[in-house]
Design a protein around this motif. Structure first.
Motif, PDB file in Angstrom:
ATOM      1  N   ALA A 215       2.629   1.801  -3.337  1.00 27.62           N
ATOM      2  CA  ALA A 215       1.697   2.202  -4.394  1.00 27.62           C
ATOM      3  C   ALA A 215       1.237   3.645  -4.218  1.00 27.62           C
ATOM      4  O   ALA A 215       1.225   4.428  -5.176  1.00 27.62           O
ATOM      5  CB  ALA A 215       0.505   1.262  -4.409  1.00 27.62           C
ATOM      6  N   SER A 216       0.865   4.007  -3.002  1.00 29.86           N
ATOM      7  CA  SER A 216       0.338   5.360  -2.775  1.00 29.86           C
ATOM      8  C   SER A 216       1.412   6.431  -2.912  1.00 29.86           C
ATOM      9  O   SER A 216       1.118   7.565  -3.290  1.00 29.86           O
ATOM     10  CB  SER A 216      -0.310   5.441  -1.391  1.00 29.86           C
ATOM     11  OG  SER A 216       0.665   5.211  -0.379  1.00 29.86           O
TER      12      SER A 216
ATOM     13  N   LYS B  62       4.110   5.990  -4.876  1.00 32.57           N
ATOM     14  CA  LYS B  62       4.801   5.743  -6.141  1.00 32.57           C
ATOM     15  C   LYS B  62       6.287   5.439  -5.924  1.00 32.57           C
ATOM     16  O   LYS B  62       7.167   5.955  -6.612  1.00 32.57           O
ATOM     17  CB  LYS B  62       4.622   6.925  -7.088  1.00 32.57           C
ATOM     18  CG  LYS B  62       3.168   7.148  -7.495  1.00 32.57           C
ATOM     19  CD  LYS B  62       3.031   8.305  -8.452  1.00 32.57           C
ATOM     20  CE  LYS B  62       1.608   8.404  -9.001  1.00 32.57           C
ATOM     21  NZ  LYS B  62       0.582   8.467  -7.956  1.00 32.57           N
TER      22      LYS B  62
ATOM     23  N   ARG C  96       0.515  -4.782 -10.046  1.00 27.62           N
ATOM     24  CA  ARG C  96       0.764  -3.401 -10.506  1.00 27.62           C
ATOM     25  C   ARG C  96       2.254  -3.118 -10.632  1.00 27.62           C
ATOM     26  O   ARG C  96       2.674  -2.401 -11.542  1.00 27.62           O
ATOM     27  CB  ARG C  96       0.103  -2.435  -9.528  1.00 27.62           C
ATOM     28  CG  ARG C  96       0.373  -0.964  -9.794  1.00 27.62           C
ATOM     29  CD  ARG C  96      -0.408  -0.124  -8.810  1.00 27.62           C
ATOM     30  NE  ARG C  96      -0.124   1.296  -8.951  1.00 27.62           N
ATOM     31  CZ  ARG C  96      -0.746   2.257  -8.269  1.00 27.62           C
ATOM     32  NH1 ARG C  96      -1.705   1.917  -7.410  1.00 27.62           N
ATOM     33  NH2 ARG C  96      -0.435   3.524  -8.442  1.00 27.62           N
ATOM     34  N   PHE C  97       3.056  -3.690  -9.712  1.00 27.23           N
ATOM     35  CA  PHE C  97       4.506  -3.468  -9.774  1.00 27.23           C
ATOM     36  C   PHE C  97       5.191  -4.411 -10.760  1.00 27.23           C
ATOM     37  O   PHE C  97       6.195  -4.046 -11.378  1.00 27.23           O
ATOM     38  CB  PHE C  97       5.120  -3.651  -8.379  1.00 27.23           C
ATOM     39  CG  PHE C  97       4.786  -2.544  -7.427  1.00 27.23           C
ATOM     40  CD1 PHE C  97       5.356  -1.288  -7.568  1.00 27.23           C
ATOM     41  CD2 PHE C  97       3.876  -2.746  -6.392  1.00 27.23           C
ATOM     42  CE1 PHE C  97       5.038  -0.263  -6.687  1.00 27.23           C
ATOM     43  CE2 PHE C  97       3.558  -1.728  -5.519  1.00 27.23           C
ATOM     44  CZ  PHE C  97       4.136  -0.478  -5.664  1.00 27.23           C
TER      45      PHE C  97
ATOM     46  N   LEU D  93      -2.050  -5.144  -6.065  1.00 30.58           N
ATOM     47  CA  LEU D  93      -0.912  -4.254  -5.839  1.00 30.58           C
ATOM     48  C   LEU D  93       0.389  -4.873  -6.341  1.00 30.58           C
ATOM     49  O   LEU D  93       1.226  -4.191  -6.955  1.00 30.58           O
ATOM     50  CB  LEU D  93      -0.803  -3.926  -4.348  1.00 30.58           C
ATOM     51  CG  LEU D  93      -1.922  -3.043  -3.785  1.00 30.58           C
ATOM     52  CD1 LEU D  93      -1.796  -2.931  -2.264  1.00 30.58           C
ATOM     53  CD2 LEU D  93      -1.879  -1.649  -4.415  1.00 30.58           C
TER      54      LEU D  93
ATOM     55  N   ARG E 221       0.833  -1.213   0.000  1.00 28.34           N
ATOM     56  CA  ARG E 221       0.000   0.000   0.000  1.00 28.34           C
ATOM     57  C   ARG E 221       0.864   1.258   0.000  1.00 28.34           C
ATOM     58  O   ARG E 221       0.613   2.212  -0.752  1.00 28.34           O
ATOM     59  CB  ARG E 221      -0.910   0.001   1.226  1.00 28.34           C
ATOM     60  CG  ARG E 221      -2.095  -0.937   1.149  1.00 28.34           C
ATOM     61  CD  ARG E 221      -2.906  -0.852   2.439  1.00 28.34           C
ATOM     62  NE  ARG E 221      -4.102  -1.683   2.415  1.00 28.34           N
ATOM     63  CZ  ARG E 221      -4.943  -1.807   3.436  1.00 28.34           C
ATOM     64  NH1 ARG E 221      -4.689  -1.162   4.575  1.00 28.34           N
ATOM     65  NH2 ARG E 221      -6.016  -2.577   3.334  1.00 28.34           N
TER      66      ARG E 221
ATOM     67  N   PRO F  37       3.269  -3.268 -14.863  1.00 23.74           N
ATOM     68  CA  PRO F  37       2.575  -1.973 -14.789  1.00 23.74           C
ATOM     69  C   PRO F  37       1.782  -1.621 -16.051  1.00 23.74           C
ATOM     70  O   PRO F  37       0.702  -1.029 -15.956  1.00 23.74           O
ATOM     71  CB  PRO F  37       3.719  -0.982 -14.545  1.00 23.74           C
ATOM     72  CG  PRO F  37       4.959  -1.699 -14.979  1.00 23.74           C
ATOM     73  CD  PRO F  37       4.713  -3.139 -14.722  1.00 23.74           C
TER      74      PRO F  37
END
Length: 741
Positions: A173-174, A176, A213-214, A210, A170, A217
């Motif tokens: 992600a938040s 960056k 996402r990494f 999450l 988290r 992307p």
């Protein structure tokens, strides 16, 4: 100042002082109503306030966020408190002892075990090269193995790690912040499947999205964009469908709450890839969840939905009748709305929904299993719930092994459970006897029967993964010699076999010691040396302890003649010129001691022998010694018989004479007593001597296997009166025999 190692994932900074007594005292000093959570945070704050993790997040802020996640999944206060203590471990010289002193053993174990798992996982990530395939089963199973072994001690260790990793994802992600691919892969392929296996879907879905996402992307952004393009139009139509479905169900007397289901990007991508579907062909992009009160209402709602809409039959799944391996239960169906678009509808009860969201945390909360159960198992206790979870993880290990022959990672090991659900690791093919010895040596020795999953089995039954084993033990006794027979198959573990051998070796040694002790004690009785200290005797003979002497004698490795020689060395033979005395048939002289008359010799010194201690009117004989005059013995003295046999020419006649003293002479006499050892025995016997007006000048006692051997040295003027005294002593309770030596 002592330099301390930084926490795993923490950046370098100035070292902290070791924990002070003040910090420990502060942990206890906080008000009890704040309980462990507030105390743990106050304890850890000085260590964590200025520390940064590898992600860049402040460690204390991270711990606060993890505590919120744990509360959301039903984590207990002990788990949330331990979350702070995990990070404090790195700053303590002796973390287990310090935390146990401040909070108790439970918190210390939980914090230290979680910290240890952090190190293990960090080492595993470092060992796995970037060239390895993401889906490599060997990598997955090795990580599963580590998680399983950690879980076997405490499920809360795994829950703490899941919550901590979710917070790391988290934060990155938040903010960056880039994330290392190894951490993202571990999150996606180890942590998320573990959350799924435990049924904690709330963490599972978010962690997957999450991590994905990494790792990918571009794909993540493409699917997110497709979801967002028609979001407004889709949300309007779904809200109309949701409200209408909820209203119509209630009209049919089915109390239901209908909600839109969150869209999980990673799940959509997996379906697109697994079934080669386009984005518009994925059914669960448009999805509703129906939550009702009872299982009966679930099927009633399903019946109405299939009447109201056109179902896609091949997409129906009944996970209520047949739950998923992790305990998930729900009805899944896909129908087409009035516009012909597919809509996935899930129907479940509130308790099923709680489990779907929080899994084992909701059903168990680790220490409060109650009646809720797990994985379709009705759990009447904490034990039942824990067994179910353990077996699911063992099954998961087999699922991930990738072995077509059905063998798992632990093909040379098995994991079975004690009645209180502790995990015991054993070699493949292990039996209940192996299990008993792994629990405790004493349990193994006294093992007489076994139950496996509640069923009585023979002791040579091979155990299987995940079985619960209960051992029946005898109060006393030892192992069977049959257990050492490899053909009978009672033992597989080398460690257990060694313990059985050691028991029999100790038994043989005990028997040899007992046999040797008996032989030595009989010798000492024959020699009139029962008062000899056995430890001193062993030392004089070159042994470290009396038992070593007894063992050597019991093995027939040491001759009793050596003891006899030490106790009574042989009298050297006299040379002709050593004879200082010659027999004569004339003069008789009164001895200066005790009225003993030596026949035929003038002015010769006499002494009463200590071995038999003669006293009037005992029949006596004399033996001429070298330089010490005549030694006077009782005629029945065994020592005198031996000496006279070796040197008969030195025997001389003696007799008692009248004493010239006004006060009668007294003579020391040894009285030997055998009795059952008991409290106050010595006092009772001493009182008898006092009552008989017999002076006691020496006492030696020894207790052997409940029998007391006593030697009293008493003074008497006439040995004839000694019989009365011995009769009185023999009447003392417990006395078996009383005799003169």
């Amino acid at each position: 100042m002592k330099s301390l190692v930084a926490a795993p994932g923490a950046v370098a900074r100035a070292p902290l002082e070791p924990v002070s007594e003040l910090v420990v005292a502060t942990a206890h000093a906080l008000p009890e109503q704040d309980q462990a959570l507030a105390r743990a945070r106050a304890f850890a704050e000085p260590f964590l306030a200025n520390e940064l993790l590898e992600s860049g997040q402040n460690t204390l802020v991270h711990a606060d966020a993890v505590s919120v996640i744990l509360r959301g999944i039903g984590g207990s206060e002990a788990m949330r408190a331990a979350n702070y203590l995990v990070h404090a471990c790195e700053h303590l010289a002796r973390p287990r002892e310090t935390i146990a002193r401040a909070f108790g053993e439970q918190y210390a174990d939980l914090a230290v075990e979680t910290n240890r798992l952090i190190h293990v996982q960090k080492q595993a990530r470092g060992a796995n090269s970037a060239a390895q395939l993401v889906d490599d089963p060997a990598v997955q199973t090795e990580n599963v193995r580590k998680m399983l072994l950690a879980f076997s001690r405490d499920l809360r260790v795994v829950l703490l790690r899941l919550a901590s990793r979710l917070e790391t994802l988290r934060y990155s992600a938040s903010n960056k912040v880039p994330m290392a691919p190894s951490i993202a892969r571990e999150s996606l392929h180890v942590f998320a499947p573990l959350a799924n296996r435990l049924g904690i879907w709330q963490i599972k879905w978010e962690m997957e999205d999450l991590a994905f996402r990494f790792l990918e992307p571009d794909t993540y952004r493409d699917v997110a964009r497709l979801l967002d393009e028609k979001r407004v139009e889709r949300e309007v139509s779904m809200e109309q469908l949701r409200a209408g479905l909820e209203s119509e169900l209630r009209q049919r007397s089915i109390a239901a709450t209908v909600q839109g289901r969150p869209k999980h990007i990673y799940s959509i991508v997996r379906k697109m890839r697994g079934k080669s579907l386009g984005f518009d062909q994925v059914f669960d992009i448009r999805a509703l969840r129906v939550v009702v009160s009872t299982v009966k209402d679930c099927y009633a709602a399903l019946s109405w939905v299939h009447e109201r809409f056109s179902p896609i039959v091949e997409e129906f799944d009944d996970y209520i009748a047949k739950p998923k391996p992790n305990g998930y239960q729900s009805l899944h169906t896909v129908v087409r709305d009035e516009a012909g678009k597919p809509v996935e509808i899930q129907i479940r009860t509130q308790s099923m929904h709680d489990h779907a969201e929080h899994g084992v945390a909701a059903h168990w909360a680790y220490k409060e299993a109650g009646q809720k159960g797990y994985a379709g198992v009705s759990a009447s206790s904490e034990y039942d719930a824990k067994i179910a979870v353990l077996r699911q993880l063992l099954a998961w290990e087999r699922d991930l092994s990738g072995d077509q022959r059905g063998r798992g990672l632990f093909e040379d090991r098995i994991y079975v459970l004690t009645p209180d659900a502790a995990v015991v690791e054993l070699p493949q093919g292990a039996t209940p006897v192996d299990f008993a010895y792994s629990v405790h040596t004493s349990v193994g020795h006294r093992c007489r029967g076994a139950r496996v999953d509640g069923v009585m089995v023979s002791l040579d039954t091979p155990l299987q993964n995940g079985q619960t084993v209960e051992i029946t033990v005898a109060k006393e006794g030892g192992p069977s010699r049959d257990w050492l027979n490899t053909e009978l198959g009672y033992l597989t573990s080398h460690r257990a076999r060694a313990k059985v051998r050691a028991w029999f070796n100790a038994l043989i040694t005990h028997e040899q010691v007992a046999r040797g002790r008996e032989s030595v004690e009989k010798l000492l009785q024959r020699q009139g040396k029962t008062s000899v200290n056995l430890e001193d005797l062993a030392g004089q003979l070159g042994f470290k302890a009396a038992d070593d002497l007894f063992e050597a004698v019991g093995k027939d490795e040491y001759s009793l003649r050596n003891i006899e020689t030490l106790l009574r060395p042989p009298v050297p033979a006299m040379e002709p010129d050593d004879y200082v005395l010659r027999r004569s048939a004339n003069s008789i002289e009164t001895s200066p001691r005790g009225g003993v008359l030596v026949v035929g010799l003038d002015s010769l010194m006499t002494q009463l022998a200590k071995c038999c201690k003669p006293a009037p009117p005992d029949p006596i004989l004399g033996f001429v010694t070298r330089g010490r005059g005549v030694s006077v013995h009782r005629s029945d003295c065994s020592n005198f018989r031996e000496m006279s046999a070796r040197a008969p020419e030195r025997v001389i006649e003696v007799e008692w004479g009248a004493s010239k003293r006004e006060v009668a002479d007294v003579y020391p006499v040894d009285v030997m007593i055998e009795a059952a050892d008991r409290q106050a025995l010595l006092r009772d016997i001493s009182e008898v001597f006092a009552k008989e007006k017999t002076n006691v000048v020496g006492v030696q006692t020894q207790s052997v296997k409940g029998t007391a051997w006593m030697t009293f040295t008493v003074e008497i003027a006439d040995s004839g009166r000694l019989g009365k005294v011995l009769g009185a002593v023999g009447s003392v309770p417990g006395v078996r025999s009383a005799r003169r030596r």
